[in-house]
Design an enzyme around this catalytic site. Structure first.
Site, PDB file in Angstrom:
ATOM      1  N   LYS A 172      56.220  86.988 -21.748  1.00  0.00           N
ATOM      2  CA  LYS A 172      55.867  88.414 -21.704  1.00  0.00           C
ATOM      3  C   LYS A 172      55.547  88.883 -20.295  1.00  0.00           C
ATOM      4  CE  LYS A 172      54.382  89.819 -26.144  1.00  0.00           C
ATOM      5  NZ  LYS A 172      53.487  90.806 -26.725  1.00  0.00           N
ATOM      6  N   GLU A 173      55.503  87.952 -19.350  1.00  0.00           N
ATOM      7  CA  GLU A 173      55.173  88.365 -17.981  1.00  0.00           C
ATOM      8  C   GLU A 173      56.388  88.134 -17.081  1.00  0.00           C
ATOM      9  OE1 GLU A 173      51.111  87.331 -16.809  1.00  0.00           O
ATOM     10  OE2 GLU A 173      50.576  87.045 -18.894  1.00  0.00           O
TER      11      GLU A 173
END
Lengths: 336, 336
Positions: free
Chosen positions: A128-129
């Site tokens: 997610k990053e």
């Protein structure tokens, strides 16, 4: 003192803070200390780490760097409620400032990384990053001649691995302290460094119990504390703090107490980034953590004091990154 | 000379380049000139513009700044085939370097902005890029006390509008020149600044006709030229260059000739960012634009010469941005 009987983590142990809290809340005690510039930095490693901190090639997209969410132009944060990750995914939590992060007992809001080095590896591999992998990041760097040469100069041979990569980033992050705020000058004896309103705010800050949690040189980062101690904190954010790490019911909603250094720059506030207004944040903290309603005047005094915590921001040349080679794996910005 | 009969735009006029091309292709002629540092910069305005260039609050998301796609750590580009915009939208074209962009006859690949100032306003309001509006960007800045004070100091009063905003960014961008490359030293008389291979590459570059288009101090930016002059350029990218601006059939696939300054840092190449390997780009240019197949040795010589075009990169402190106020409109990162 409302915080006296609350279980608190200090360092990696667990203590009851009854006596400590009294010591902390005496006006001007040593537990509140100036930010000091560290003297034990490996500067060659930190210089390498600075480049890596700014290098989006540590992400799958080639677009997101450490500095994207810990922007050193903006208080070491992104000033967003929660961060933007690969493919514009909405991050789960507010990006904590990297400034003075070396003072934290552990990293991330839930303390799941024991130090800066362990933290640095997290976002690189988080889907997610930065959505990359340690292996892919390392492989990319290994193809960049400028990095190969610099790793060799810094570490004695040209091996690039995740351990060295994150060590260098952590070494750079250790330099990201913000000394010489008005408050630090005050603490060091320059009583004129704070206005009368700021001094009143400082007194109120200590005497109201804020320092029960916001203590140490960073005014935070020394312990975990329950968000919503007196009254529950209402939020849609699913994060449960230490509980997410330990699965211990007693840890539910215990978050690392954030530093208040440079707090005027690190809005929006709280782990969910719900509040942009520092005065509003003070008000909520008073009610939820201390069971106290600050008057408008008191709130303004505390905000005036908090504004004195903005220190000298990191001061360095924008790093120039070594270019990729023809055989460097190309970034994949549009592959989710 | 293949380029002789090609209609070319030079400046804002249209000329036939038959005689000019001959002059340009003579080895070492003055049309190829060193990069010079401009002396007429309004430094106060440029300092303000630097902050604005790095400020993601000029975007709807609060995440994308000018520097996101014209990253001054990476040759003033994003090193991606096409850029990432608001909500991770895929941009239509390769982000051109901002370095030495003041030498361009116009801005954008299709020249639709007449100068740096006009260009600076484009991405702010482009729904695929920063996705904001001029009004919203101005309104945001008007709430930030540090900007209000700096606009007043720079412009004489505290009015903030899009004209001043883009003027300041453009003034900063004028400072983004990259002097003192090995090639510049060579041009100024230090014949040892280029290796024998680089000198051979320079000779080949001029004698093969590359300078018909890549001329001027920036080795590019002085004219539009057809991409796929001798053989058509195959691409999925729908951009049609000047045609998209003029709707004149004769302008189809005419793009602004990109600068070759710092070309070793501004990969991937061409308006569609299709090629990462500089040698491959040279080969394709030879075949498509000159009808010439460079040998492996010739290709290596030209690449060696092109590597001599990397100049001194912008050298300045990372700007620290003035914090927002409580009433600053919050960014809207997750509203598409």
């Amino acid at each position: 003192m409302v915080a006296q009987c609350i279980k608190q983590y200090i360092g990696r142990g667990v203590v009851f803070a009854s006596t400590a809290v009294f010591a902390l809340t005496v006006y001007g005690q040593v537990s509140i200390a100036p930010i000091e510039v560290p003297s034990d930095i490996n500067m060659a490693q930190a210089e390498l780490g600075k480049k890596l901190f700014f290098d989006p090639r540590l992400s799958k997209s080639g677009f997101i760097s450490c500095n994207s969410c810990h922007n050193l132009s903006m208080g070491g944060s992104d000033n967003l409620p929660t961060s933007i990750g690969h493919d514009w995914q909405q991050g789960p939590i507010n990006s904590p400032t990297v400034l003075n992060a070396s003072y934290n007992l552990a990293q991330f809001w839930d303390g799941r990384a024991k130090d800066l080095k362990e933290q640095a590896g997290g976002p690189i591999a988080n889907p997610k990053e930065m959505a990359f992998s340690h292996a892919a990041a390392v492989k990319t760097l290994q193809t960049i001649p400028g990095y190969v040469a610099e790793f060799e100069a810094v570490f004695g041979d040209n091996r690039i691995d995740i351990d060295r990569l994150t060590s260098a980033i952590a070494e750079f992050e250790k330099t990201l302290v913000t000394p010489n705020s008005a408050f630090d000058k005050f603490l060091k004896g320059d009583k004129a460094a704070l206005s009368a309103e700021q001094q009143a705010g400082y007194k109120l800050f200590t005497n109201s119990g804020c320092t029960a949690c916001h203590n140490g040189p960073a005014l935070g980062g020394t312990m975990y504390q329950k968000m919503g101690l007196i009254k529950p904190y209402k939020t849609d954010n699913p994060a449960q703090g230490r509980f997410d790490v330990t699965k211990n019911e007693a840890d539910r909603m215990f978050f690392k107490v954030p530093t208040l250094r440079n707090v005027a720059m690190t809005y929006p506030y709280f782990h969910d980034g719900a509040v942009y207004d520092l005065g509003e944040a003070v008000k909520i903290m008073g009610e939820l953590q201390l069971g106290r309603s600050f008057s408008a005047k008191e709130q303004a005094q505390i905000v005036a004091f908090l504004n004195s915590l903005t220190g000298e921001q990191p001061n360095f040349d924008l790093p120039i990154l070594p270019p990729s080679a023809a055989h460097t794996p190309p970034p994949q910005p549009f592959k989710p």
